[in-house]
Design an enzyme around this catalytic site. Structure first.
Site, short mmCIF file in Angstrom:
data_model
loop_
_atom_site.label_atom_id
_atom_site.label_comp_id
_atom_site.label_asym_id
_atom_site.label_seq_id
_atom_site.Cartn_x
_atom_site.Cartn_y
_atom_site.Cartn_z
N LYS A 22 24.85 41.03 50.41
CA LYS A 22 25.40 40.59 49.14
C LYS A 22 26.53 39.90 49.37
CE LYS A 22 27.64 43.16 46.12
NZ LYS A 22 28.92 42.46 45.92
N ASN A 23 27.56 40.35 50.13
CA ASN A 23 29.09 39.80 50.34
C ASN A 23 28.91 38.89 51.33
OD1 ASN A 23 29.87 41.28 48.27
ND2 ASN A 23 30.90 42.68 49.72
N CYS A 118 38.73 43.93 36.95
CA CYS A 118 37.49 44.67 36.81
C CYS A 118 37.81 46.06 36.84
CB CYS A 118 36.63 43.95 37.76
SG CYS A 118 36.82 44.95 39.59
N ARG A 123 42.39 42.38 40.64
CA ARG A 123 41.82 41.32 41.37
C ARG A 123 42.53 40.28 41.15
NH1 ARG A 123 36.49 43.22 42.35
NH2 ARG A 123 36.43 41.94 44.27
N MET A 125 44.36 36.18 42.18
CA MET A 125 44.18 35.45 43.20
C MET A 125 45.25 34.63 43.93
SD MET A 125 40.83 33.48 41.56
CE MET A 125 40.78 32.09 43.18
N ASP A 126 46.45 35.14 43.94
CA ASP A 126 47.59 34.52 43.97
C ASP A 126 47.55 34.34 45.73
OD1 ASP A 126 49.53 37.60 44.79
OD2 ASP A 126 47.23 37.39 44.57
N LEU A 127 46.73 34.87 46.38
CA LEU A 127 46.66 34.70 47.86
C LEU A 127 45.80 33.44 48.15
CD1 LEU A 127 46.16 38.37 49.11
CD2 LEU A 127 48.41 37.16 49.54
N ASP A 308 34.30 49.91 50.28
CA ASP A 308 32.97 49.98 49.63
C ASP A 308 32.09 51.03 49.92
OD1 ASP A 308 32.62 46.04 49.74
OD2 ASP A 308 33.66 47.44 48.60
N ARG A 400 23.36 44.91 40.93
CA ARG A 400 24.19 43.85 41.59
C ARG A 400 24.06 43.91 43.00
NH1 ARG A 400 29.79 43.33 38.78
NH2 ARG A 400 29.41 41.48 40.21
C1 EPZ Z 1 35.54 41.49 48.88
O1 EPZ Z 1 36.17 41.26 47.57
C2 EPZ Z 1 34.07 41.99 48.32
N1 EPZ Z 1 33.37 41.28 47.66
C3 EPZ Z 1 34.43 43.49 47.93
O2 EPZ Z 1 33.23 43.97 47.65
C4 EPZ Z 1 35.30 44.49 48.66
O3 EPZ Z 1 35.48 45.53 48.13
C5 EPZ Z 1 36.62 43.65 49.25
O4 EPZ Z 1 36.24 42.26 49.85
C6 EPZ Z 1 37.41 44.58 50.05
O5 EPZ Z 1 36.69 44.62 51.42
C7 EPZ Z 1 32.75 40.21 47.91
O6 EPZ Z 1 32.87 40.04 49.27
C8 EPZ Z 1 32.01 39.50 47.08
P1 EPZ Z 1 40.02 41.19 48.90
P2 EPZ Z 1 37.46 40.39 47.54
O7 EPZ Z 1 40.25 39.71 48.27
O8 EPZ Z 1 37.53 39.35 48.47
C9 EPZ Z 1 44.03 42.21 46.32
C10 EPZ Z 1 31.46 45.27 46.45
O9 EPZ Z 1 31.38 46.51 46.05
N2 EPZ Z 1 44.22 40.69 46.20
O10 EPZ Z 1 40.07 41.38 50.30
O11 EPZ Z 1 37.71 40.23 46.19
C11 EPZ Z 1 42.89 42.55 45.74
O12 EPZ Z 1 43.28 42.78 44.27
C12 EPZ Z 1 32.72 44.36 46.40
O13 EPZ Z 1 30.54 44.50 47.08
C13 EPZ Z 1 45.40 40.04 45.82
O14 EPZ Z 1 46.21 40.89 45.41
O15 EPZ Z 1 38.56 41.20 48.10
C14 EPZ Z 1 42.63 44.06 46.22
O16 EPZ Z 1 43.26 44.74 45.83
C15 EPZ Z 1 33.87 45.27 45.50
N3 EPZ Z 1 45.52 38.78 45.45
C16 EPZ Z 1 42.78 43.46 47.75
O17 EPZ Z 1 43.88 42.46 47.75
C17 EPZ Z 1 44.51 37.72 46.14
O18 EPZ Z 1 44.74 36.53 45.80
C18 EPZ Z 1 41.38 43.21 48.38
O19 EPZ Z 1 40.84 42.08 47.83
C19 EPZ Z 1 43.29 38.46 46.45
C20 EPZ Z 1 43.07 39.68 46.70
#
Ligand code: EPZ
Length: 421
Positions: A22-23, A118, A123, A125-127, A308, A400
């Site tokens: 999925k991811n 969520c 979640r 998007m600052d990064l 996950d 999902r």
């Molecule tokens: C991906 O989410 C996966 N989703 C998630 O899987 C997975 O848990 C996550 O990576 C971590 O491995 C998809 O690929 C669609 P991150 P993503 O950006 O990209 C913080 C599932 O169950 N952060 O690495 O959203 C964020 O809040 C899902 O399949 C910021 O602070 O994960 C989190 O605490 C759930 N600012 C951490 O970083 C940002 O701009 C990791 O987020 C971006 C992220």
């Protein structure tokens, strides 16, 4: 609304085929926005999230055809006529934000609804924003939408992510493929889904090095061509089903599984007394003895223990001999499954980002509620080992991320069915 009813009925036996990830698929699909030529994905998973992404791409003017019972996605973005990713679609699925980078690179502008929080965390998007601004984009938030523009196109730059975010890495890598000059992305995420994305982009003509390491270098090109690409195996679906014979006993072969997709996870299973061995077609999983050993787990970015699989691992530790400590370091609110497991007789104490699980002899069936995707499958796993009947409600969460979940568990002897409630 549907529920899933499970009756714990002892050891499991047989084979479970593992689908495409999925991811990976959710980041490969937006890559179609980078080219006027067709992009075809094979081994695609049949999931509601994939349908949501198809609807989003369609709303931007892309064509997405689902072929061969949904296992092939034929996409084309030769004429995009809309650059706004609407809140009504984005709020359903955070990964919708992965259209931001590709649209900005291809069209020089993009308006993407901010997904909002969520069940598992804020979640933000600052990064993503910081990285795209480093490539020269101007981004402002207006009425819940990110308005991004780069009228003269994006420009390569050296940028270090403050945290190895999966999504920020994917958005930046896709954007940088069409930027002028070279981008060096430091502290990049190293997940296998990112390696899969880069391999597909390279087939489309992108010039990228370093995927799977913390430093990815992208040499921008003027345009990308089309390609056909197989989606990598879903390591999270794999890990989830590996825990079925671990928690319920028996022996199961996971078709398409490979240890190198889940090394940190397999090490923990080994410490818990679970055998994992590779076969010609996949992985075979079975307990070494009746008792499961308690193990401590800390979730980390790849190649560490995947967040996950934390909920599913907690279900296993509920019946282990002794006390295990699970620390969740990626998401700030990812223990929603604990109170539901406690309803099944588990002993779990949650303090902030740390859960202490004291193993019990036997879980008891109960009515429980799924709160998010991975929590839902952890409750199904607990039901496989519980005495009596477990009813898991709100299973739209499981749809999902897990295709044919009832059929796959039933195929190895689980007593499980989906019912309308
Ligand atoms: C991906 O989410 C996966 N989703 C998630 O899987 C997975 O848990 C996550 O990576 C971590 O491995 C998809 O690929 C669609 P991150 P993503 O950006 O990209 C913080 C599932 O169950 N952060 O690495 O959203 C964020 O809040 C899902 O399949 C910021 O602070 O994960 C989190 O605490 C759930 N600012 C951490 O970083 C940002 O701009 C990791 O987020 C971006 C992220």
């Amino acid at each position: 609304m549907d529920s899933i009813v499970i009756k714990g009925n002892g050891p499991l036996k047989g084979q479970i085929p593992i689908a495409g990830a999925k991811n990976a698929c959710l980041t490969l699909m937006p890559a179609t926005l980078l080219s006027e030529e067709p992009l075809t994905l094979t081994n695609a998973p049949r999931l509601s999230d994939i349908k949501t992404m198809s609807a989003l791409l369609g709303s931007l003017g892309a064509e997405v055809s689902s072929l061969q019972d949904g296992k092939v996605l034929a996409m084309s973005s030769h004429k995009l006529d809309n650059h706004v990713a609407d809140y009504e679609i984005v709020r359903k699925m955070r990964a919708s934000n992965l259209v931001l980078g590709p649209m900005l690179a291809r069209l020089g502008r993009a308006v993407v609804s901010l997904p909002g929080g969520c069940a598992i965390g804020a979640r933000p998007m600052d990064l993503h924003i910081e990285a795209l601004e480093a490539l020269g984009a101007e981004i402002e938030l207006k009425e819940g939408y990110l308005h991004a523009k780069a009228p003269k196109g994006l420009k390569g730059a050296v940028h270090e992510l403050r945290f190895a975010s999966v999504g920020a890495t994917e958005n930046t890598v896709m954007a940088a493929t069409l930027a002028k000059g070279t981008t060096v992305l430091k502290n990049a995420a190293r997940e296998p889904e990112i390696v899969d994305l880069v391999q597909c982009l390279r087939k489309m003509g992108a010039q990228i090095e370093g995927e799977g390491t913390s430093t990815i270098t992208i040499q921008g090109v003027d345009r990308l061509s089309g390609a056909t690409h197989p989606v990598v195996t879903d390591r999270i679906e794999l890990g989830s089903y590996m825990l079925a014979p671990a928690i319920a006993g028996g022996e199961v072969e996971l078709l398409g599984g490979r240890i190198n997709l889940l090394e940190a996870f397999c090490e923990k299973l080994d410490s818990a007394g679970i055998n994992v061995s590779e076969t010609e077609n996949g992985l075979v999983v079975a307990r070494r003895a009746d008792l499961i050993h308690s193990v401590d787990v800390t979730t980390e970015v790849y190649p560490g223990f995947p967040t996950d699989l934390q909920a599913q691992m907690m279900a296993l530790m509920c019946t282990a001999d002794g006390v295990s400590v699970l620390e969740e370091k990626i998401f700030e609110n990812r223990f929603m499954h604990a109170p539901e497991l406690i309803r099944m007789g588990a002993q779990i104490d949650v303090q902030g980002g740390v859960a202490t699980v004291t193993g019990v002899k036997q879980l008891k069936g109960a009515r429980v509620m799924a709160t998010d995707l991975r929590a839902s499958v952890s409750l199904i796993l607990a039901g496989l080992a519980a005495e009596g009947e477990t009813v898991v409600s709100r299973v739209y969460h499981v749809d999902r991320g897990y295709e044919h979940v009832v059929a796959k568990f039933a195929g190895v002897g689980a007593q499980i069915e989906r019912v309308k409630e």
